[in-house]
Design a protein around this motif. Structure first.
Motif, short mmCIF file in Angstrom:
data_model
loop_
_atom_site.label_atom_id
_atom_site.label_comp_id
_atom_site.label_asym_id
_atom_site.label_seq_id
_atom_site.Cartn_x
_atom_site.Cartn_y
_atom_site.Cartn_z
N VAL A 338 59.14 -22.02 -91.10
CA VAL A 338 58.18 -22.50 -90.09
C VAL A 338 58.74 -23.65 -89.27
CG1 VAL A 338 56.16 -21.69 -91.39
CG2 VAL A 338 57.05 -24.01 -91.79
N LEU A 339 60.04 -23.92 -89.43
CA LEU A 339 60.72 -24.99 -88.72
C LEU A 339 61.96 -24.42 -88.04
CD1 LEU A 339 60.60 -27.41 -91.76
CD2 LEU A 339 59.02 -27.41 -89.82
N ASP A 340 62.57 -25.19 -87.14
CA ASP A 340 63.79 -24.72 -86.48
C ASP A 340 64.92 -24.52 -87.48
OD1 ASP A 340 62.85 -24.55 -83.88
OD2 ASP A 340 63.06 -26.70 -83.58
N ARG A 341 65.08 -25.46 -88.39
CA ARG A 341 66.09 -25.28 -89.44
C ARG A 341 65.58 -24.23 -90.43
NH1 ARG A 341 68.77 -31.16 -90.94
NH2 ARG A 341 68.26 -32.24 -88.99
N PRO A 342 66.46 -23.40 -90.98
CA PRO A 342 66.00 -22.41 -91.97
C PRO A 342 65.77 -23.07 -93.33
CG PRO A 342 68.35 -22.19 -91.62
CD PRO A 342 67.89 -23.25 -90.66
N THR A 343 64.73 -23.89 -93.39
CA THR A 343 64.44 -24.63 -94.63
C THR A 343 63.07 -24.24 -95.17
OG1 THR A 343 63.78 -26.53 -93.24
CG2 THR A 343 66.02 -26.54 -94.13
N MET A 344 62.03 -24.94 -94.82
CA MET A 344 60.72 -24.74 -95.47
C MET A 344 59.98 -23.51 -94.94
SD MET A 344 57.50 -27.37 -95.70
CE MET A 344 56.56 -26.69 -94.34
N PHE A 345 59.32 -22.80 -95.88
CA PHE A 345 58.45 -21.69 -95.50
C PHE A 345 57.23 -21.69 -96.41
CE2 PHE A 345 61.75 -20.00 -98.34
CZ PHE A 345 61.02 -19.29 -99.29
N PHE A 346 56.32 -20.75 -96.17
CA PHE A 346 55.11 -20.63 -96.98
C PHE A 346 55.06 -19.26 -97.65
CE2 PHE A 346 53.87 -24.10 -94.26
CZ PHE A 346 53.02 -24.86 -95.03
N GLU A 347 54.42 -19.23 -98.78
CA GLU A 347 54.07 -17.98 -99.46
C GLU A 347 52.55 -17.88 -99.51
OE1 GLU A 347 54.20 -16.09 -104.02
OE2 GLU A 347 55.49 -17.79 -103.51
N ILE A 348 52.02 -16.69 -99.23
CA ILE A 348 50.60 -16.42 -99.43
C ILE A 348 50.50 -15.57 -100.69
CG2 ILE A 348 48.46 -15.68 -98.33
CD1 ILE A 348 50.08 -17.61 -96.59
N ILE A 349 49.64 -15.95 -101.62
CA ILE A 349 49.55 -15.22 -102.89
C ILE A 349 48.09 -14.99 -103.26
CG2 ILE A 349 49.70 -17.36 -104.27
CD1 ILE A 349 51.37 -15.72 -106.33
N GLN A 350 47.83 -13.79 -103.77
CA GLN A 350 46.53 -13.45 -104.34
C GLN A 350 46.76 -12.93 -105.75
OE1 GLN A 350 44.15 -10.55 -102.23
NE2 GLN A 350 42.50 -10.60 -103.73
N ARG A 351 46.21 -13.62 -106.72
CA ARG A 351 46.40 -13.23 -108.12
C ARG A 351 45.22 -12.38 -108.58
NH1 ARG A 351 50.61 -15.74 -110.54
NH2 ARG A 351 51.44 -17.62 -109.57
N LYS A 352 45.52 -11.22 -109.11
CA LYS A 352 44.48 -10.37 -109.71
C LYS A 352 44.78 -10.32 -111.22
CE LYS A 352 41.97 -8.25 -107.26
NZ LYS A 352 41.97 -7.21 -106.24
#
Length: 379
Positions: A338-352
């Motif tokens: 989510v930044l110009d550098r390929p560093t931080m991102f997000f995960e979306i998770i749903q636990r069943k």
């Protein structure tokens, strides 16, 4: 806001955790960013975070500006420096935008500091009290991997919008939330052969216990490999996977992160939802970019994970991954950085039901990351 008022009310789910450090949950995650106002607009517009509090020139703060955003129990603080020089400018110059503080909500910030320092933590901030017309809060902090800090936040005597010194930030501009509930886990990337050092830190200094371990046989492709261990506190509210690189033919995503971040740091924040199809559909509509998963992944996935409640077609269309363990299954998807550098991102998770982290998806996930690395010329 959080509803639990004491950690004594929370059941212990990780029996191996020593748990001398009672933690109620994640209090907030603070990022140092180049432009807090515009970053706040991004997290409001694309991610559905709501404006909560502000500190800056209008509140008497001359050196930094901070915006506080919240969705469910997830609180983000975005902070920018207001002048040249100083530690925040240096941090942004070295690392780019990134997580500085992973702040933990505790019963007693003084005791949390004393107990962790006694066990070997490097002090960042001795306990101090801040107060305003809404009450007082006690804060302390210790160093962790890289320049990442754990703050301990004690707020039982505070009734204001965020913390003393912040004013309520009420804006006409508000977006709809996208269904995010809380932080499921946060992943730290550390350097070569440093994983066990930080696993031991969370065990010895903070009383966490190891939930899971993955080695380079679990997490490898033709080109890249990494090792990972998941540390959790006793009530399971805090889960920190720690990754290190492993030898592969080419550069792993962990190495790429460390090269561009210039050291260890928070790689991704996993946020939970109760309806991943609705959440991801809306995030995509708002322009959030996710890793592309090949359609062939879906040809055999149900053979591996068994029966699921969801129709496979929308999962395939959105690129959502599926994995299972003895307790159930989970659905997960990863954004591009989510930044110009390929560093931080997000995960979306749903636990069943599943309490694991998607081991069965590692190969498909890392091959998707490698395709992005190839486009960046960093594989």
């Amino acid at each position: 806001m959080h509803t639990d008022t004491t950690s004594q009310n929370l059941p212990k789910v990780n029996a191996k955790a020593e748990d001398f450090l009672p933690i109620l949950g994640t209090d907030f995650v603070e990022l140092y960013v180049g432009n807090a106002k515009q970053a706040a607009y991004y997290y409001q517009t694309a991610w559905g975070f709501q404006p909560v509090a502000y500190a800056g020139l209008e509140t008497g703060k001359k050196d930094t500006t901070s915006y506080v955003l919240q969705q469910g129990k997830i609180r983000l603080v975005l902070t920018s420096p207001m002048g040249e020089g100083g530690n925040i400018n240096r941090h942004i110059s070295e690392h780019g935008d990134g997580v500085k503080f992973v702040s933990l909500w505790v019963d007693d910030a003084t005791r949390s500091f004393e107990e962790t320092v006694k066990r070997g933590a490097k002090p960042y901030a001795e306990p101090y009290t801040i107060e305003d017309e809404h009450g007082k809060a006690v804060i302390s902090g210790i160093h962790t991997y890289g320049e990442t800090i754990h703050l301990f936040i004690e707020r039982k005597d505070y009734e204001g919008p965020f913390l003393p010194g912040y004013k309520a930030w009420t804006k006409v501009y508000k977006t709809e939330t996208v269904g995010l509930k809380y932080i499921d886990h946060m992943v730290g990337n550390v350097g070569w052969n440093e994983m066990n050092k930080w696993v031991n830190f969370y065990a010895d200094v903070m009383g966490f216990a190891q939930l899971l371990s993955f080695d380079d046989k679990d997490i490898s492709t033709e080109y890249t490999a990494l090792m990972s261990k998941v540390m959790s506190n006793g009530n399971g509210r805090i889960k920190f996977p720690i990754n290190e690189p492993a030898e592969g033919k080419k550069k792993s995503q962990i190495e790429e992160y460390i090269d561009f971040y210039n050291g260890a740091g928070v790689q991704h924040i996993a946020v939970a939802t109760d309806n991943i199809i609705e959440t991801v559909s809306e995030l995509q509509r708002r322009g959030v970019e996710f890793l592309n998963i090949p359609e062939t992944y879906y040809d055999t996935v149900l053979d591996r994970v068994g029966e699921i409640d969801e129709d496979l077609a929308p999962l395939k269309e959105l690129g959502i991954l599926i994995d299972s363990d003895d307790e159930g299954y989970l659905l997960q998807i990863f954004t591009k950085p989510v930044l110009d550098r390929p560093t931080m991102f997000f995960e979306i998770i749903q636990r069943k039901g599943a309490q694991s982290f998607g081991k069965g998806n590692f190969k498909a996930l890392f091959e998707a990351i490698e395709r992005e690395q190839d486009l960046r010329g960093t594989l």
